[in-house]
Write an enzyme that holds these catalytic residues in place. Structure first.
Site, short mmCIF file in Angstrom:
data_model
loop_
_atom_site.label_atom_id
_atom_site.label_comp_id
_atom_site.label_asym_id
_atom_site.label_seq_id
_atom_site.Cartn_x
_atom_site.Cartn_y
_atom_site.Cartn_z
N LYS A 194 0.84 -1.20 0.00
CA LYS A 194 0.00 0.00 0.00
C LYS A 194 0.87 1.25 0.00
O LYS A 194 2.09 1.17 0.21
CB LYS A 194 -0.92 0.00 1.22
CG LYS A 194 -0.20 0.04 2.56
CD LYS A 194 -1.17 -0.03 3.72
CE LYS A 194 -0.41 0.02 5.04
NZ LYS A 194 -1.34 0.00 6.19
N ARG A 209 -10.41 0.35 15.03
CA ARG A 209 -10.15 1.10 13.80
C ARG A 209 -11.01 0.57 12.67
O ARG A 209 -11.87 1.29 12.14
CB ARG A 209 -8.65 1.02 13.43
CG ARG A 209 -8.27 1.85 12.22
CD ARG A 209 -6.81 1.74 11.88
NE ARG A 209 -6.42 0.41 11.43
CZ ARG A 209 -5.24 0.11 10.89
NH1 ARG A 209 -4.31 1.05 10.76
NH2 ARG A 209 -4.96 -1.12 10.49
N TYR A 253 15.16 30.37 8.90
CA TYR A 253 13.92 31.08 9.21
C TYR A 253 13.79 31.31 10.71
O TYR A 253 14.02 30.41 11.53
CB TYR A 253 12.71 30.29 8.72
CG TYR A 253 12.43 30.43 7.26
CD1 TYR A 253 12.06 31.65 6.70
CD2 TYR A 253 12.55 29.33 6.42
CE1 TYR A 253 11.80 31.76 5.34
CE2 TYR A 253 12.29 29.43 5.06
CZ TYR A 253 11.92 30.65 4.53
OH TYR A 253 11.66 30.76 3.18
N MET A 286 11.55 24.43 3.04
CA MET A 286 10.83 23.63 2.05
C MET A 286 11.78 22.88 1.12
O MET A 286 11.56 21.70 0.81
CB MET A 286 9.90 24.51 1.21
CG MET A 286 9.10 23.72 0.18
SD MET A 286 8.00 24.74 -0.82
CE MET A 286 6.75 25.19 0.38
#
Length: 390
Positions: free
Chosen positions: A59, A158, A280, A328
């Protein structure tokens, strides 16, 4: 259960000579996937589980590594049972494995997708009475029994039939008319922790439910469960993270071969004086003269922002701490421990590999290896090595 641990090895490094392909140089990093390690990991688990059958969970695009590349390697290693999460994943996977392979959809089916699933010979996991009724209705309408797996919730809360839903099913077993139940399935919530009492509690609930149901084969163990005692194995196990080199259990030696290595390109090097703010928000301040290398990987590439001001890269055996925030598209490293001029534009540093495992990165980021692996983005140059099918 005793398991013969194979000798671990790092995924092979990539040659970074001056003659490197420009298409490789154009990427910010290189993600190397060792397909031989994938095959070896499958065989290790399959041998340890035998006579229980070993499936492969592919998956999330084979945990981010590319199901079209990965699944054929498991098939070549003998796997014939594949698990995905969504029907869309199953449809994409089918062309890449043999026609004798079986694909199961863990999340079951959304309404009005039942016919698409049946027409493509894909087997859903039925997680609720609603999914069960929808699948049974299609089978009865065609005067046939459609294959499915029936999931029971044994304590994870779940997916799967609750105790009340199971009682409703047992009160009217004709609900299964039109369905050919291949396996009863459930999922261990704490198999990565062998000492967790939840494991035994779930096993007891499964055993109690099986006494009330007609005789069916059972699929119960995941990666961690595959390395637990045989009472957890039943008929089919479905390892996931262990196939990709992740540790199947906490606080235990990892018997799996590493599959992934990750390297990042240096964009720029500079020397800054003491009390210089980095990144940053100026979240890091140098305490003395510091050499900084900026590398071309960031959170857009799946490198967690939580590694801001912690974690590291490596150059050889030298640890290069992350300083400042993960951006990023870039990360800044303190490379003062290296001789000046060692790193240049285009040099590669290791993010995952011989000196820093997947688990170590996850621990530094406060997460799990699954999240690190499945988050690695599509901007890396992907280098698949040891492909016996090529």
């Amino acid at each position: 259960m005793s398991v013969l641990f194979s000798e671990t090895r790092a995924a092979a490094p990539v040659d970074t000579t001056a003659g490197e392909n420009p298409e490789i140089l154009a990427a910010g990093g290189i993600l190397t996937v060792d397909l031989a390690a994938l095959r070896a990991n499958y065989k290790l688990i399959a041998d340890a589980l035998s006579p229980t059958r070993a499936a492969a969970v592919v998956k999330a695009d084979a945990y981010g590594l590319g199901a079209d590349k990965v699944a054929p390697q498991f098939y070549a290693a003998g796997c014939r049972d594949f698990f995905v999460a969504h029907l869309g994943e199953a449809l994409k996977l089918q062309p890449h494995i043999g026609k004798d392979a079986v694909i199961y959809v863990l999340n079951g089916l959304q309404p009005q997708t039942e016919k698409l699933c049946a027409d493509n010979n894909i087997i859903p996991v039925l997680n609720s009475l609603e999914q069960l009724r929808n699948w049974a209705a299609l089978g009865k309408a065609g005067n046939r029994k459609l294959p499915a797996l029936l999931q029971l919730d044994t304590g994870m809360s779940r997916l799967g039939l609750s105790e009340q839903e199971l009682k409703e099913l047992l009160a009217d077993i004709s609900l299964l008319d039109g369905i050919d139940v291949k396996f009863i399935i459930s999922h261990l919530a704490s198999a990565d922790n062998v000492q967790s009492p939840q494991n035994h509690a779930q096993l007891e609930r499964m055993q109690a439910a099986l006494k009330l149901l007609p005789h069916y084969a059972v699929a119960f163990s995941n990666s961690g469960g595959s390395f637990m005692e045989r009472g957890y194995h039943f008929d089919l196990a479905r390892p996931g993270i262990a196939l990709y080199g992740g540790a199947p259990q906490e606080n235990a030696p990892n018997p799996m071969q590493p599959v992934v290595s990750l390297q990042a390109r240096v964009i720029q090097c500079r020397t800054v004086p003491a009390h210089t703010l980095v990144g940053y928000g100026g979240s890091y301040e140098t305490q003395g003269e510091t050499r900084i290398a900026t590398i071309a990987v960031g959170y857009a590439d799946g490198w967690p922002r939580h590694l801001s001001n912690k974690g590291a890269a490596y150059y050889g055996a030298v640890r290069l701490p992350v300083i400042g925030r993960v951006s990023m598209d870039s990360i800044t490293l303190d490379v003062s421990a290296l001789p000046e001029g060692t790193l240049k534009l285009g040099s590669l540093v290791e993010l995952i590999g011989a000196h820093q495992t997947l688990e170590q990165v996850a621990q530094d980021a406060g997460t799990i290896s699954y999240e690190i692996l499945t988050s690695l983005g599509n901007r890396y140059h992907r280098n698949y090595i040891n492909d016996i099918l090529a």
